[in-house]
Design a protein around this motif. Structure first.
Motif, PDB file in Angstrom:
ATOM      1  N   ALA A  35       0.840  -1.203   0.000  1.00  0.00           N
ATOM      2  CA  ALA A  35       0.000   0.000   0.000  1.00  0.00           C
ATOM      3  C   ALA A  35       0.876   1.255   0.000  1.00  0.00           C
ATOM      4  CB  ALA A  35      -0.927  -0.003   1.214  1.00  0.00           C
ATOM      5  N   PHE A  36       1.913   1.251   0.824  1.00  0.00           N
ATOM      6  CA  PHE A  36       2.832   2.385   0.857  1.00  0.00           C
ATOM      7  C   PHE A  36       3.507   2.563  -0.500  1.00  0.00           C
ATOM      8  CE2 PHE A  36       6.959   4.343   1.399  1.00  0.00           C
ATOM      9  CZ  PHE A  36       6.668   5.446   2.192  1.00  0.00           C
ATOM     10  N   TYR A  37       3.971   1.466  -1.082  1.00  0.00           N
ATOM     11  CA  TYR A  37       4.652   1.502  -2.377  1.00  0.00           C
ATOM     12  C   TYR A  37       3.744   2.110  -3.446  1.00  0.00           C
ATOM     13  CZ  TYR A  37       7.301  -0.114  -6.429  1.00  0.00           C
ATOM     14  OH  TYR A  37       8.016  -0.178  -7.613  1.00  0.00           O
ATOM     15  N   LEU A  38       2.494   1.667  -3.493  1.00  0.00           N
ATOM     16  CA  LEU A  38       1.564   2.197  -4.492  1.00  0.00           C
ATOM     17  C   LEU A  38       1.290   3.683  -4.262  1.00  0.00           C
ATOM     18  CD1 LEU A  38      -1.017  -0.719  -4.820  1.00  0.00           C
ATOM     19  CD2 LEU A  38       0.709   0.004  -6.488  1.00  0.00           C
ATOM     20  N   LEU A  39       1.031   4.066  -3.019  1.00  0.00           N
ATOM     21  CA  LEU A  39       0.796   5.485  -2.730  1.00  0.00           C
ATOM     22  C   LEU A  39       2.029   6.333  -3.045  1.00  0.00           C
ATOM     23  CD1 LEU A  39      -1.239   5.314   0.593  1.00  0.00           C
ATOM     24  CD2 LEU A  39      -2.029   6.150  -1.635  1.00  0.00           C
ATOM     25  N   TYR A  40       3.196   5.793  -2.758  1.00  0.00           N
ATOM     26  CA  TYR A  40       4.446   6.502  -3.019  1.00  0.00           C
ATOM     27  C   TYR A  40       4.605   6.778  -4.515  1.00  0.00           C
ATOM     28  CZ  TYR A  40       9.390   7.697  -2.245  1.00  0.00           C
ATOM     29  OH  TYR A  40      10.602   8.337  -2.157  1.00  0.00           O
ATOM     30  N   LEU A  41       4.203   5.826  -5.334  1.00  0.00           N
ATOM     31  CA  LEU A  41       4.313   5.998  -6.783  1.00  0.00           C
ATOM     32  C   LEU A  41       3.229   6.909  -7.346  1.00  0.00           C
ATOM     33  CD1 LEU A  41       5.143   2.347  -7.933  1.00  0.00           C
ATOM     34  CD2 LEU A  41       6.724   4.261  -7.628  1.00  0.00           C
ATOM     35  N   ILE A  42       2.058   6.916  -6.723  1.00  0.00           N
ATOM     36  CA  ILE A  42       0.920   7.666  -7.259  1.00  0.00           C
ATOM     37  C   ILE A  42       0.954   9.143  -6.885  1.00  0.00           C
ATOM     38  CG2 ILE A  42      -1.591   7.918  -7.082  1.00  0.00           C
ATOM     39  CD1 ILE A  42      -1.747   4.869  -6.840  1.00  0.00           C
ATOM     40  N   ILE A  43       1.240   9.443  -5.626  1.00  0.00           N
ATOM     41  CA  ILE A  43       1.153  10.840  -5.186  1.00  0.00           C
ATOM     42  C   ILE A  43       2.408  11.616  -5.616  1.00  0.00           C
ATOM     43  CG2 ILE A  43      -0.308  10.218  -3.225  1.00  0.00           C
ATOM     44  CD1 ILE A  43       2.060  10.754  -1.398  1.00  0.00           C
ATOM     45  N   PRO A  44       2.279  12.931  -5.738  1.00  0.00           N
ATOM     46  CA  PRO A  44       3.441  13.751  -6.124  1.00  0.00           C
ATOM     47  C   PRO A  44       4.553  13.672  -5.069  1.00  0.00           C
ATOM     48  CG  PRO A  44       1.402  15.045  -6.173  1.00  0.00           C
ATOM     49  CD  PRO A  44       1.071  13.720  -5.591  1.00  0.00           C
ATOM     50  N   GLU A  45       5.765  13.844  -5.509  1.00  0.00           N
ATOM     51  CA  GLU A  45       6.923  13.747  -4.616  1.00  0.00           C
ATOM     52  C   GLU A  45       6.858  14.744  -3.468  1.00  0.00           C
ATOM     53  OE1 GLU A  45      11.798  13.902  -4.844  1.00  0.00           O
ATOM     54  OE2 GLU A  45      10.630  13.771  -6.688  1.00  0.00           O
ATOM     55  N   SER A  46       6.262  15.901  -3.705  1.00  0.00           N
ATOM     56  CA  SER A  46       6.164  16.911  -2.653  1.00  0.00           C
ATOM     57  C   SER A  46       5.274  16.454  -1.491  1.00  0.00           C
ATOM     58  CB  SER A  46       5.618  18.216  -3.235  1.00  0.00           C
ATOM     59  OG  SER A  46       4.313  18.020  -3.753  1.00  0.00           O
ATOM     60  N   MET A  47       4.469  15.417  -1.692  1.00  0.00           N
ATOM     61  CA  MET A  47       3.570  14.937  -0.645  1.00  0.00           C
ATOM     62  C   MET A  47       4.065  13.644   0.012  1.00  0.00           C
ATOM     63  SD  MET A  47      -0.102  15.753  -2.390  1.00  0.00           S
ATOM     64  CE  MET A  47      -0.997  15.488  -0.889  1.00  0.00           C
ATOM     65  N   HIS A  48       5.215  13.131  -0.410  1.00  0.00           N
ATOM     66  CA  HIS A  48       5.744  11.892   0.167  1.00  0.00           C
ATOM     67  C   HIS A  48       5.961  11.999   1.670  1.00  0.00           C
ATOM     68  CE1 HIS A  48       7.466  10.160  -3.841  1.00  0.00           C
ATOM     69  NE2 HIS A  48       6.143  10.167  -3.795  1.00  0.00           N
ATOM     70  N   SER A  49       6.362  13.154   2.142  1.00  0.00           N
ATOM     71  CA  SER A  49       6.634  13.310   3.575  1.00  0.00           C
ATOM     72  C   SER A  49       5.365  13.204   4.426  1.00  0.00           C
ATOM     73  CB  SER A  49       7.327  14.643   3.839  1.00  0.00           C
ATOM     74  OG  SER A  49       6.477  15.715   3.461  1.00  0.00           O
ATOM     75  N   LEU A  50       4.199  13.266   3.814  1.00  0.00           N
ATOM     76  CA  LEU A  50       2.939  13.153   4.554  1.00  0.00           C
ATOM     77  C   LEU A  50       2.517  11.699   4.775  1.00  0.00           C
ATOM     78  CD1 LEU A  50       0.911  16.013   2.833  1.00  0.00           C
ATOM     79  CD2 LEU A  50       2.106  16.062   5.024  1.00  0.00           C
ATOM     80  N   LEU A  51       3.171  10.765   4.102  1.00  0.00           N
ATOM     81  CA  LEU A  51       2.774   9.362   4.228  1.00  0.00           C
ATOM     82  C   LEU A  51       3.016   8.818   5.639  1.00  0.00           C
ATOM     83  CD1 LEU A  51       3.891   7.850   0.813  1.00  0.00           C
ATOM     84  CD2 LEU A  51       1.572   8.253   1.626  1.00  0.00           C
TER      85      LEU A  51
END
Length: 129
Positions: A35-51
């Motif tokens: 789930a993390f991997y998929l979200l990491y690929l889908i969302i913009p890089e600027s939002m990765h820190s919110l995961l």
């Protein structure tokens, strides 16, 4: 690995069978990592820190152990992705959870058979006499 083992053994004295918790730990780690991997690929890089905070927030709403394990992956993988890259962090998380959980399962089984059963049977026999 240490957290996976400790988490597995945290219920040991109350439950002589750690196999269901082991299965839930593995399923949760695999599901949470993917789930993390998929979200990491889908969302913009600027939002990765919110995961990581998102995983922590969702963790607060979880009541089942496997879901807690899945949500717990988010914070660890957010940090691990910066060190090992996303693929390395996911693979390491799954492998370490499997290895730590397996060690905990083996330890609990051996401990229960070699120590707990002997002491419990002695104390029960002493109570009867």
């Amino acid at each position: 690995m240490g957290f996976a083992c400790a988490s597995l053994l945290s219920e040991y004295p109350y439950s002589g069978n750690t196999l269901p918790r082991f299965r839930q730990r593995i399923i949760g780690a695999v599901a949470g990592s993917f789930a993390f991997y998929l979200l990491y690929l889908i969302i913009p890089e600027s939002m990765h820190s919110l995961l990581g905070p998102l995983g922590g927030l969702c963790l607060g709403f979880c009541t089942d152990y496997r879901y807690k394990t899945a949500m717990n992956c988010f914070g660890a993988l957010m940090l691990g992705a910066g060190i090992y890259g996303i693929q390395g962090a996911v693979l390491l998380r799954i492998f370490d959870t499997l290895l730590g959980g397996t060690f905990g399962l083996i330890f609990a089984t051996l401990f229960h058979r070699l120590v707990a059963v002997r002491f419990l049977s002695r104390s029960k026999a002493a109570e009867l006499h």
